[in-house]
Design a protein around this motif. Structure first.
Motif: not given
Length: 160
Positions: A40-47, A111-115, A124-140
């Protein structure tokens, strides 16, 4: 063992076996469909919808600005990517900004983006998840300098 118990055990085992087969087929289908779908480029996303394109990161007074996305572990360990104000996509897909060959990463994983004046990581809806530190990322989520972003076997950090 009574015949009725044996029959129930057989049907129970058969039911569990079919549930496993359907779950595996669903996962494979989901991953294959993700390969065909463009990022997705901009437009509606999972959040939800994005009202404006992301702005470059602007630090607060006295804060350091992230200049690099550094791979700290994994296949690309030691590589540095310049943060130029453009979103960086990470995944196995060949059109990702950072392509990682990892069985635990999805085609379009994160995705890592300035906002809103800071760098954000978004799963982006990954199967195994993205983690920041020890916390799972569920939103930007805002990414502080030096805090690891973990995707599969790879870790990334923002550095000044």
């Amino acid at each position: 063992m009574p015949d009725i118990v044996q029959a129930v055990a057989r049907f129970g085992f058969l039911l569990l076996l079919w549930l496993f087969v359907f779950a595996a087929a669903r996962t494979v289908t989901k991953d294959l469909l993700a390969q065909r779908r463009p990022a997705p480029a901009g437009g509606p996303g999972p959040t939800g919808p994005v009202s404006a394109p992301p702005a470059p990161a602007r630090p607060g007074k006295g804060a350091q600005t992230a200049q690099w996305l550094v791979v700290t572990s994994g296949e690309l360990a030691g590589r540095r990517f310049v943060l130029s104000g453009q979103p960086i996509s990470i995944g196995r897909a060949p059109d990702s900004t950072i392509v990682i060959r990892d069985d635990f990463a999805s085609n379009r994983h994160a995705r890592v983006a300035p906002r809103e004046g800071q760098w954000m990581v978004e799963d982006l809806g990954s199967t195994n998840g993205t983690y920041l530190g020890r916390a799972r990322v569920t939103q930007p989520t805002p990414v502080p300098l030096g805090v690891p972003i973990r995707i599969g076997r790879s870790s990334f950090e923002l550095r000044a």
